[in-house]
Design a protein around this motif. Structure first.
Motif, PDB file in Angstrom:
ATOM      1  N   PHE A 149      29.822  40.848  35.237  1.00 34.37           N
ATOM      2  CA  PHE A 149      30.659  40.138  36.265  1.00 34.37           C
ATOM      3  C   PHE A 149      32.074  39.954  36.611  1.00 34.37           C
ATOM      4  O   PHE A 149      32.546  39.826  36.910  1.00 34.37           O
ATOM      5  CB  PHE A 149      30.192  38.776  34.877  1.00 34.37           C
ATOM      6  CG  PHE A 149      28.249  38.956  35.357  1.00 34.37           C
ATOM      7  CD1 PHE A 149      27.363  38.548  36.346  1.00 34.37           C
ATOM      8  CD2 PHE A 149      28.146  38.496  33.711  1.00 34.37           C
ATOM      9  CE1 PHE A 149      26.272  39.022  36.086  1.00 34.37           C
ATOM     10  CE2 PHE A 149      26.690  38.121  33.771  1.00 34.37           C
ATOM     11  CZ  PHE A 149      25.540  38.462  35.505  1.00 34.37           C
ATOM     12  N   ASP A 150      32.816  40.354  35.218  1.00 34.28           N
ATOM     13  CA  ASP A 150      33.924  41.016  35.311  1.00 34.28           C
ATOM     14  C   ASP A 150      34.737  41.984  37.215  1.00 34.28           C
ATOM     15  O   ASP A 150      34.872  42.752  36.469  1.00 34.28           O
ATOM     16  CB  ASP A 150      34.827  41.267  34.183  1.00 34.28           C
ATOM     17  CG  ASP A 150      36.719  40.833  34.496  1.00 34.28           C
ATOM     18  OD1 ASP A 150      37.108  40.911  33.272  1.00 34.28           O
ATOM     19  OD2 ASP A 150      36.698  40.213  35.511  1.00 34.28           O
ATOM     20  N   ALA A 151      34.414  41.504  38.775  1.00 36.40           N
ATOM     21  CA  ALA A 151      34.897  42.637  39.177  1.00 36.40           C
ATOM     22  C   ALA A 151      35.932  42.498  39.335  1.00 36.40           C
ATOM     23  O   ALA A 151      36.233  44.075  39.887  1.00 36.40           O
ATOM     24  CB  ALA A 151      34.183  42.053  39.826  1.00 36.40           C
ATOM     25  N   ALA A 152      36.939  41.485  39.028  1.00 35.88           N
ATOM     26  CA  ALA A 152      37.918  42.374  39.107  1.00 35.88           C
ATOM     27  C   ALA A 152      39.350  42.858  38.044  1.00 35.88           C
ATOM     28  O   ALA A 152      39.609  43.560  39.003  1.00 35.88           O
ATOM     29  CB  ALA A 152      39.296  40.296  38.854  1.00 35.88           C
ATOM     30  N   TYR A 153      38.591  43.225  37.049  1.00 38.51           N
ATOM     31  CA  TYR A 153      38.274  43.826  36.522  1.00 38.51           C
ATOM     32  C   TYR A 153      38.676  45.709  36.904  1.00 38.51           C
ATOM     33  O   TYR A 153      39.201  46.751  37.160  1.00 38.51           O
ATOM     34  CB  TYR A 153      37.726  43.834  34.777  1.00 38.51           C
ATOM     35  CG  TYR A 153      38.072  45.354  34.573  1.00 38.51           C
ATOM     36  CD1 TYR A 153      39.659  45.942  32.780  1.00 38.51           C
ATOM     37  CD2 TYR A 153      36.891  46.287  34.036  1.00 38.51           C
ATOM     38  CE1 TYR A 153      39.718  46.859  32.536  1.00 38.51           C
ATOM     39  CE2 TYR A 153      37.119  47.412  33.622  1.00 38.51           C
ATOM     40  CZ  TYR A 153      38.405  47.835  32.976  1.00 38.51           C
ATOM     41  OH  TYR A 153      38.472  48.899  32.127  1.00 38.51           O
ATOM     42  N   HIS A 154      37.383  45.731  37.703  1.00 37.89           N
ATOM     43  CA  HIS A 154      36.875  47.484  38.236  1.00 37.89           C
ATOM     44  C   HIS A 154      37.734  46.821  39.527  1.00 37.89           C
ATOM     45  O   HIS A 154      38.384  48.720  39.310  1.00 37.89           O
ATOM     46  CB  HIS A 154      35.501  47.303  38.046  1.00 37.89           C
ATOM     47  CG  HIS A 154      34.739  46.729  37.410  1.00 37.89           C
ATOM     48  ND1 HIS A 154      34.417  48.229  36.304  1.00 37.89           N
ATOM     49  CD2 HIS A 154      33.698  46.305  37.551  1.00 37.89           C
ATOM     50  CE1 HIS A 154      33.615  47.679  35.546  1.00 37.89           C
ATOM     51  NE2 HIS A 154      33.118  46.250  35.933  1.00 37.89           N
ATOM     52  N   CYS A 155      37.809  46.283  40.540  1.00 39.23           N
ATOM     53  CA  CYS A 155      39.065  46.938  41.242  1.00 39.23           C
ATOM     54  C   CYS A 155      40.396  46.931  40.718  1.00 39.23           C
ATOM     55  O   CYS A 155      41.298  47.464  41.122  1.00 39.23           O
ATOM     56  CB  CYS A 155      39.209  45.013  42.273  1.00 39.23           C
ATOM     57  SG  CYS A 155      37.571  44.115  42.689  1.00 39.23           S
ATOM     58  N   THR A 156      41.322  46.288  39.950  1.00 40.06           N
ATOM     59  CA  THR A 156      42.199  46.788  39.420  1.00 40.06           C
ATOM     60  C   THR A 156      41.939  48.012  38.664  1.00 40.06           C
ATOM     61  O   THR A 156      42.924  48.924  39.184  1.00 40.06           O
ATOM     62  CB  THR A 156      42.874  45.165  38.127  1.00 40.06           C
ATOM     63  OG1 THR A 156      42.643  44.027  38.822  1.00 40.06           O
ATOM     64  CG2 THR A 156      43.769  45.633  37.441  1.00 40.06           C
ATOM     65  N   ALA A 211      33.341  49.213  41.330  1.00 39.82           N
ATOM     66  CA  ALA A 211      33.811  47.634  41.754  1.00 39.82           C
ATOM     67  C   ALA A 211      33.215  47.380  43.064  1.00 39.82           C
ATOM     68  O   ALA A 211      32.578  46.371  43.032  1.00 39.82           O
ATOM     69  CB  ALA A 211      35.274  48.233  42.329  1.00 39.82           C
ATOM     70  N   VAL A 212      33.118  48.262  44.452  1.00 40.27           N
ATOM     71  CA  VAL A 212      32.295  47.965  44.561  1.00 40.27           C
ATOM     72  C   VAL A 212      30.662  46.747  44.950  1.00 40.27           C
ATOM     73  O   VAL A 212      30.490  45.581  45.215  1.00 40.27           O
ATOM     74  CB  VAL A 212      31.647  48.797  46.315  1.00 40.27           C
ATOM     75  CG1 VAL A 212      31.189  48.381  47.327  1.00 40.27           C
ATOM     76  CG2 VAL A 212      33.073  49.462  46.796  1.00 40.27           C
ATOM     77  N   TYR A 213      29.879  48.091  43.839  1.00 43.38           N
ATOM     78  CA  TYR A 213      29.089  47.293  43.265  1.00 43.38           C
ATOM     79  C   TYR A 213      28.904  46.028  42.528  1.00 43.38           C
ATOM     80  O   TYR A 213      27.998  45.225  42.791  1.00 43.38           O
ATOM     81  CB  TYR A 213      27.840  48.161  42.277  1.00 43.38           C
ATOM     82  CG  TYR A 213      27.135  49.387  43.619  1.00 43.38           C
ATOM     83  CD1 TYR A 213      26.290  48.936  44.661  1.00 43.38           C
ATOM     84  CD2 TYR A 213      27.540  50.519  43.617  1.00 43.38           C
ATOM     85  CE1 TYR A 213      25.964  49.989  45.315  1.00 43.38           C
ATOM     86  CE2 TYR A 213      26.944  51.779  44.566  1.00 43.38           C
ATOM     87  CZ  TYR A 213      26.193  50.843  45.300  1.00 43.38           C
ATOM     88  OH  TYR A 213      24.759  52.273  46.366  1.00 43.38           O
ATOM     89  N   SER A 214      30.218  46.329  41.917  1.00 43.00           N
ATOM     90  CA  SER A 214      30.183  45.143  40.731  1.00 43.00           C
ATOM     91  C   SER A 214      30.751  43.383  41.749  1.00 43.00           C
ATOM     92  O   SER A 214      29.862  42.064  41.378  1.00 43.00           O
ATOM     93  CB  SER A 214      31.533  45.032  40.133  1.00 43.00           C
ATOM     94  OG  SER A 214      30.821  46.314  39.151  1.00 43.00           O
ATOM     95  N   LEU A 215      31.132  44.140  42.773  1.00 44.35           N
ATOM     96  CA  LEU A 215      31.880  43.022  44.137  1.00 44.35           C
ATOM     97  C   LEU A 215      30.089  42.057  44.563  1.00 44.35           C
ATOM     98  O   LEU A 215      30.365  40.783  44.618  1.00 44.35           O
ATOM     99  CB  LEU A 215      32.590  43.182  44.630  1.00 44.35           C
ATOM    100  CG  LEU A 215      33.597  43.114  44.559  1.00 44.35           C
ATOM    101  CD1 LEU A 215      35.144  43.865  45.289  1.00 44.35           C
ATOM    102  CD2 LEU A 215      34.626  41.931  43.903  1.00 44.35           C
TER     103      LEU A 215
END
Length: 97
Positions: A31-38, A87-91
């Motif tokens: 659920f923490d998509a911001a982490y994956h993008c960073t 990250a895309v799939y998390s978003l």
């Protein structure tokens, strides 16, 4: 509040319902998509710096060391690509929940 999704369900639980079943509990880090993008941004910047260092290799390095750096650059871009896809799939998952 709706019950947690069963194994055949198509909806994801939200809020405290995530803690009701063990498989859903494993998805909390997703659920923490911001982490994956960073992390993807950091991997990309490290990959670019490694590629720049490889391009600027001059005297004092052997042919083997140059090829090792090239393989490090290739694998760092592969890791970056995988992190971006994750990250895309998390978003997408975050947006759909």
């Amino acid at each position: 509040m709706a019950p947690a999704a069963t194994s055949g369900g198509s909806s994801l639980p939200s809020g405290l319902a995530v803690f009701t079943t063990f498989p859903d509990l494993l998805f909390i880090p997703e659920f923490d998509a911001a982490y994956h993008c960073t992390a993807a941004l950091f991997y990309l910047s490290a990959s670019v710096l490694e590629a720049l260092a490889t391009i600027q290799m001059h005297d004092g390095f052997t042919y083997k060391q140059y090829h090792e750096n090239i393989s490090a650059v290739v694998f760092s871009y592969v890791a970056t690509l995988l992190y971006v896809v994750h990250a895309v799939y998390s978003l997408i998952r975050w947006k759909s929940s």
